[in-house]
Design a protein around this motif. Structure first.
Motif, PDB file in Angstrom:
ATOM      1  N   ARG A 315      39.798  38.518  40.949  1.00 36.90           N
ATOM      2  CA  ARG A 315      40.191  38.688  39.474  1.00 36.90           C
ATOM      3  C   ARG A 315      40.198  40.408  39.279  1.00 36.90           C
ATOM      4  NH1 ARG A 315      35.714  35.166  38.717  1.00 36.90           N
ATOM      5  NH2 ARG A 315      34.612  36.953  37.553  1.00 36.90           N
ATOM      6  N   GLY A 316      40.627  40.954  40.195  1.00 35.48           N
ATOM      7  CA  GLY A 316      40.806  42.370  39.836  1.00 35.48           C
ATOM      8  C   GLY A 316      41.723  42.881  38.583  1.00 35.48           C
ATOM      9  N   PRO A 323      36.266  41.422  36.620  1.00 32.46           N
ATOM     10  CA  PRO A 323      36.638  41.265  38.166  1.00 32.46           C
ATOM     11  C   PRO A 323      35.302  40.505  38.543  1.00 32.46           C
ATOM     12  CG  PRO A 323      37.050  43.437  37.369  1.00 32.46           C
ATOM     13  CD  PRO A 323      36.501  42.863  36.398  1.00 32.46           C
ATOM     14  N   ARG A 372      40.366  44.769  43.146  1.00 30.62           N
ATOM     15  CA  ARG A 372      40.642  45.711  42.389  1.00 30.62           C
ATOM     16  C   ARG A 372      40.548  47.085  42.996  1.00 30.62           C
ATOM     17  NH1 ARG A 372      40.910  46.034  36.972  1.00 30.62           N
ATOM     18  NH2 ARG A 372      40.550  48.159  35.996  1.00 30.62           N
ATOM     19  N   GLN A 376      34.697  47.258  45.537  1.00 24.51           N
ATOM     20  CA  GLN A 376      34.436  45.781  45.429  1.00 24.51           C
ATOM     21  C   GLN A 376      34.639  44.905  46.433  1.00 24.51           C
ATOM     22  OE1 GLN A 376      37.986  43.547  43.009  1.00 24.51           O
ATOM     23  NE2 GLN A 376      36.177  42.163  42.311  1.00 24.51           N
ATOM     24  N   SER A 393      46.051  43.367  46.686  1.00 21.21           N
ATOM     25  CA  SER A 393      45.929  44.044  45.651  1.00 21.21           C
ATOM     26  C   SER A 393      46.900  44.625  45.121  1.00 21.21           C
ATOM     27  CB  SER A 393      44.733  45.016  46.017  1.00 21.21           C
ATOM     28  OG  SER A 393      44.396  45.875  44.963  1.00 21.21           O
TER      29      SER A 393
END
Length: 901
Positions: A315-316, A323, A372, A376, A393
C-alpha cells in the motif's frame, strides 16, 4: 380461498437451530405441538409444494387417525398457525397441499445455501445456532428431514476448513479438527484435514500419529484401509523433503494479459544465475501493469519454489490508507510458516532475524507489491540461498540496486502492437479488425497505459452495441475537463446505473485494503443481492477487482478517482454510509469476542441501523478466522471512525477487538490502536470509555515489556475509574497493575495492589474475578517466599473455582498450588499436584499452561533425584514449545535435558 398475504419487510424465519419467527425483531409465539411441526416441515422445503398426505404423516409421526379426521385436524392446525403468525404468515394453500412462501433472504436455511454456493463458508456456517428445529417434537422430521441438512453443514464445514488450510492456518485449526474427528470418527475428510493441519503447524509426529489412529479405527470398525487421498497425504508426510507451513499466497493472475514478452524474458534471465537471493525491482508509473506482470511471471515459476510463495500489498501509494508496517508484514509472513501470536518477537530487528532464520533453508518466492521506499522493503528481504524477491513500485529503488544487487526492470507504456493485443484478448479479433482506425485512436488516447486500456475495453465489452468509434468520441468529449485517465474512468462510470455508480463512489470512503460483500452491503444500504449485482458489474468493467469470491478491492488510481467524486453525494449521506459500515464491523467483532473471551463485561454498543446485518458466530474457530481475514479492515475502521468524528464507534470497536488481538499477540499493534481509541474517548468526553482504553493501553505496554509505560497508564486508568465509581474496572486495573509490577520484579508493590484488587472483588461479588485475583496474589506471595499466606490465598481461589464450576481456571490455580509445594520443598505434594493438572481434559489445559506445568514437574523430579522422570517431562514440554514455535524456550529445555541426561 386464502387471503393474500403481504410479507412485511422485517420478518425473519429460522430453522437452523430452534424454530423461530421474528417480526420487527420480536419473537413470534409459534404454537407448540403440531403447529411447530407443520411450520418446520414447510420451511425446510421453502417455496415448495408439500402434499396433505406428507404433512399428515409428519404431524402424526406416521400413525395418523382416519383420513377424514386427519385432514380436518390439519386444516385446524393451519388456521391456528396463521393466526399465531399474524403479519409473519407465510403459509399458502395449493391444490392438495400447502407451501411456505418466503423471501430467500429471510430464511436462514436459504441464506446458508446461497452463501455456501458463493464460497463464503464461514458466513454460511454462522447461520447455524444448534440442532435443526431443536424445539420441534417430531420423530419423523428429525429422522428424515434433519440428517440431510446436517450432512450439508458438514460438507460446508469441510470446505471452510479446506479454505483455511489453503491460507496456511493449520495451527489454528488443530483443536477444531480434533473435535470434528471425535464427533465423526469415520469421516475420512476431517481426518485428512487434521493430518494436514498438524503437518502445516509443524507437528509432524502428531500428524503421523493421527494417520495411524484413523487407519486403526477404520480397520477395527469396517475392516478397510484409508482411502487414496489420505494414503497419499501419509506418503507425503513420510517424504523427508516434506515441510510444515507451505504458504501459497500469490493472487489470481489477470485473465486478459498481453505483451510484455521482453520484460518476462528479462525476469527469467536474471533469476537463473544461482545467486543467494535474487531481488528484482519492477518500477513504472501508476496503472502501467507492474502487478499484473509480477503476478503473471511469479505463477509461471512458482513450481521452482516448493517451500512457499509469500505475497503482500504494501500500500505504498494508497490514497486512503497508510503504507503497510514492515513489522506487521513480518508477523503475517511468520504466521504463514506456523510462527504466530506471542511467539512473534516484539521488535522489528528481532522479527526480521527470525524471518530470515525461518526461510534460511527454504526455496521461497516473495512478492512485495506496491512498495513505497527501500526502508519499507529491506526488513522483508530473506537471506537464504534459493529465495527470490520481486518488488513492484512507482519508485526506482537505486539503494537496493547498489547495496543488495537488485536487478531493475522498468516498465514503459505498451507499444501499439501489445496494446492492440490486449484489446483483442478482451473484445475478440473480429470486433477489433472491424474498426482498425478507431482501435488506433483508442490506443493513442489511452497512451499505452494498461489500466486505461483495460477499463476502456471492459466498457466496450459490457455494451456489445457500442461502436469503438463512438467510445473514442465519448472519451474525447470528456477529455476537455480532465486528464486522459480520468476521462477513461469517467466514461465508464457514466454508463453505470445510479445505484452502482454510488457504490463505486462509496469505495472512495473506505480505508481498508479490501471489502467483503457483507461489509459492502452495510456500506451501501441496499439488499445484499442488489449490491452483489452492482459489484459484479464493477468487476466486469475493471472498476473493482474481485480478489476471491465475495471479496473486492480497487486499484489505487480508481480509488483516488472515486474519492474525488465524494462531493457528488451529500455529506450527511456519506456519513451515514460510513456509520453503517462501522456498525457492521462493530457488531460482527462483538459476536466474535463473546466466543474468544471467557470473561468480559458487555458494553452497550452503538445501535444497528435498519438493514445492517452483522456476521454472527457460534464457533470460536470460525470467529477467529473471520477476524484474521478482516484484520487490516478492522484496524482501518477504527481510524476511519476517528477521522469522521464517530468517536463512540472508534473506542467501542477497539474494545471489542481485545479478545482477538490478545490471541494474536501483537502488543505494538494494540498500542497504536488503543491510542486512537483513547483520543476518541476523550474527544467524546466519555470517562467510562477513557478508563477502558487507558487500561487496554496498560495491558499492551505490559505485554510489550514496557512496564514503566504500563504502570503510567494503569495508574491513570485507575484514577478515572475511581472518579466515576466503576467498581469492576477498578478491580481489574488493580489486579493487572499488580501483575505488571510483579513482572518487572517489584513484588512488594505488586502485593499491595493485589490486596486492594481482592478487596474490590469481594465488594463487587464476582466469583471469577475473585478467583483470578486470589490466584495472581498467591503467585506473587510465592515469589516473596510468604508460603503460608500464598497457600491460604490459593486454597480460597480453588474453592471458588470448584464451587462455581469454572473449569477454565482450574489448571492455572492448581499449577500455582504445585509451584507453592515445590518452593516449600514438599516434592511429593508438588508432583501429585502437577500430575492433577496434566490429567485435566484438553479443553481445560491450554498448551501454554501445560508446558509450564511439565517444566515445573521436571523440576520437582530433578530435586527428588529422579533425573529420568525429569528428562521425560522436559522432552514432552520440548515438543510443545517446538509446536508453539518458541525456539528460545525450546533451546533452554534442550540444554536442561542435556544437563540431566
Amino acid at each position: 380461498m386464502d387471503e393474500q398475504v403481504k410479507e412485511p419487510m422485517n420478518v425473519e424465519y429460522r430453522v437452523l437451530g430452534p424454530l423461530e419467527v421474528l417480526c420487527d425483531g420480536v419473537r413470534v409465539q409459534v404454537p407448540a405441538g403440531r403447529g411447530r411441526v407443520l411450520l418446520a416441515t414447510l420451511l425446510l422445503r421453502p417455496n415448495r409444494f408439500v402434499s396433505v398426505d406428507e404433512l399428515v404423516d409428519r404431524l402424526w409421526d406416521g400413525e395418523p387417525p382416519t383420513i377424514d379426521r386427519a385432514h380436518k385436524t390439519l386444516q385446524m392446525v393451519v388456521r391456528r398457525l396463521r393466526m399465531a403468525l399474524g403479519d409473519a404468515n407465510c403459509v399458502r394453500t395449493a391444490t392438495g397441499g400447502y407451501l411456505a412462501e418466503v423471501d430467500p433472504d429471510r430464511l436462514d436455511l436459504t441464506r446458508f445455501r446461497r452463501l455456501a454456493a458463493e464460497g463464503e463458508f464461514a458466513a454460511a456456517l454462522a447461520h447455524w445456532r444448534g440442532e435443526v428445529a431443536a424445539n420441534v417434537a417430531s420423530t419423523h422430521l428429525h429422522r428424515e428431514d434433519v440428517p440431510p441438512l446436517v450432512e450439508e453443514r458438514l460438507v460446508v464445514h469441510g470446505r471452510r476448513v479446506e479454505a483455511d488450510l489453503a491460507r496456511g492456518r493449520g495451527a489454528a485449526l488443530v483443536d477444531e479438527l480434533r473435535e470434528l474427528t471425535g464427533e465423526h470418527p469415520l469421516r475420512e475428510g476431517f481426518w485428512a484435514q487434521l493430518v494436514h493441519a498438524l503437518h502445516q503447524a509443524g507437528r509432524h509426529r502428531e500428524a503421523l500419529a493421527a494417520y495411524e489412529q484413523i487407519r486403526d479405527h477404520l480397520d477395527d470398525e469396517l475392516g478397510v484401509e484409508p482411502g487414496q487421498p489420505l494414503r497419499d497425504l501419509h506418503a507425503r508426510l513420510l517424504d523427508p523433503a516434506s515441510r510444515a507451513g507451505v504458504p501459497r499466497q500469490l493472487p489470481v493472475g489477470a485473465v486478459h494479459f498481453a505483451g510484455r514478452d521482453a520484460e518476462l524474458a528479462r525476469l527469467t534471465e536474471v533469476t537463473t544465475g544461482g545467486a543467494a537471493v535474487v531481488i528484482t525491482a519492477i518500477d513504472g508509473t501508476a496503472g502501467i501493469g507492474k502487478t499484473a506482470l509480477a503476478v503473471r511471471w511469479a505463477h509461471s515459476v512458482a513450481d521452482r519454489f516448493p517451500d512457499g510463495q509469500l505475497y503482500v500489498d504494501l500500500r505504498g501509494f494508497e490514497p486512503s490508507a497508510d503504507p503497510a508496517d514492515p513489522a506487521e508484514v513480518l508477523a503475517a509472513f511468520l504466521g504463514a510458516f506456523g510462527v504466530s501470536g506471542s511467539r512473534v518477537p516484539v521488535d522489528l530487528p528481532e522479527r526480521a532475524a527470525l524471518y530470515r532464520s525461518v526461510v534460511a533453508d527454504r526455496r521461497v518466492l516473495v512478492l512485495l507489491d506496491n512498495a513505497r521506499d527501500v526502508e519499507q522493503v529491506r526488513p522483508l528481504l530473506p537471506a537464504g540461498r534459493g529465495c527470490l524477491v520481486v518488488i513492484t513500485s512507482r519508485n526506482r529503488f537505486t539503494g537496493l540496486v547498489v547495496r543488495e544487487g537488485a536487478v531493475p526492470v522498468t516498465l514503459g507504456l505498451l507499444g501499439e502492437d501489445d496494446a492492440v493485443a490486449l484489446l483483442t484478448a478482451r473484445l475478440g479479433a473480429g470486433r477489433v479488425a472491424a474498426e482498425p482506425d478507431a482501435v488506433a485512436d483508442l490506443v493513442a488516447f489511452c497512451g499505452g497505459l494498461p489500466l486505461a486500456l483495460a477499463v476502456s475495453a471492459s466498457r466496450a465489452a459490457d455494451d456489445p452495441g457500442l461502436g469503438l468509434r463512438e467510445l473514442v468520441a465519448e472519451l474525447r468529449a470528456a477529455d476537455g475537463l480532465m486528464t486522459h485517465v480520468e476521462a477513461v474512468f469517467a466514461t465508464s462510470c457514466g454508463r453505470l446505473d445510479d445505484d452502482t455508480a454510488r457504490l463505486f463512489r462509496l469505495f472512495g470512503l473506505t480505508t481498508g485494503p479490501d471489502i467483503s460483500l457483507d461489509a459492502a452491503t452495510a456500506l451501501d444500504g441496499r439488499r445484499r443481492a442488489e449490491v452483489r449485482r452492482s459489484l459484479q458489474t464493477l468487476a466486469r468493467m475493471h472498476l473493482v477487482i474481485e480478489l476471491s469470491p465475495g471479496r473486492y478491492t480497487s486499484h489505487d488510481l480508481l480509488r483516488a478517482y472515486a474519492g474525488s467524486l465524494r462531493e457528488t453525494d451529500p455529506a450527511a449521506e456519506r456519513l451515514t454510509a460510513v456509520r453503517r459500515l462501522l456498525e457492521f464491523y462493530l457488531h460482527s467483532v462483538d459476536s466474535a469476542d463473546r466466543l474468544l473471551r471467557h470473561s468480559r463485561v458487555a458494553i452497550t454498543l452503538c445501535p444497528l441501523s435498519d438493514g445492517v446485518q452483522p456476521v454472527l458466530f457460534e464457533d470460536s474457530a470460525v470467529a477467529a478466522a473471520w477476524c484474521e481475514t478482516e484484520h487490516e479492515n478492522l484496524l482501518a475502521a477504527v481510524g476511519l471512525a476517528g477521522e469522521c468524528g464517530l468517536h463512540q464507534h472508534a473506542w467501542q470497536l477497539a474494545t471489542v477487538m481485545f479478545g482477538y488481538l490478545y490471541l494474536r499477540g501483537r502488543p505494538s499493534e494494540r498500542i497504536a490502536l488503543y491510542r486512537v481509541a483513547l483520543a476518541a474517548a476523550r474527544a467524546s468526553a466519555d470517562r467510562y470509555a477513557e478508563g477502558i482504553t487507558l487500561h487496554s493501553l496498560g495491558n499492551a505496554f505490559s505485554a510489550l515489556g514496557a512496564f514503566a509505560d504500563g504502570a503510567v497508564h494503569y495508574a491513570e486508568a485507575l484514577r478515572v475509574r475511581e472518579e466515576i465509581g466503576h467498581l469492576h474496572g477498578i478491580a481489574v486495573t488493580l489486579d493487572q497493575w499488580a501483575i505488571n509490577h510483579a513482572m518487572s520484579g517489584d513484588l512488594e508493590s505488586a502485593k499491595a495492589l493485589h490486596e486492594r484488587a481482592i478487596e474490590k472483588r469481594r465488594e463487587q461479588g464476582s466469583p471469577s474475578g475473585l478467583a483470578m485475583a486470589l490466584n495472581n496474589y498467591s503467585m506473587t506471595l510465592v515469589g516473596l517466599k510468604e508460603f503460608d499466606a500464598a497457600l491460604t490465598a490459593n486454597d480460597e481461589a480453588y474453592a471458588v473455582v470448584t464451587q462455581e464450576g469454572m473449569a477454565e481456571l482450574a489448571a492455572s490455580t492448581l499449577d500455582t498450588r504445585g509451584l507453592l509445594h515445590l518452593e516449600r520443598g514438599h516434592l511429593a505434594e508438588a508432583v501429585a499436584t502437577f500430575q492433577r493438572v496434566l490429567a485435566l481434559p484438553g479443553d481445560q489445559l491450554p498448551d501454554a499452561i501445560k508446558s509450564v506445568t511439565l517444566e515445573n514437574l521436571a523440576d520437582a523430579h530433578a530435586r527428588a533425584g529422579r533425573a529420568e522422570d525429569a528428562v521425560a517431562a522436559l522432552k514432552e514440554a520440548l515438543l510443545l514449545r517446538e509446536d508453539m514455535g518458541n525456539e528460545q524456550a525450546a533451546e533452554k529445555l534442550r540444554a536442561r535435558i542435556a544437563e540431566l541426561s
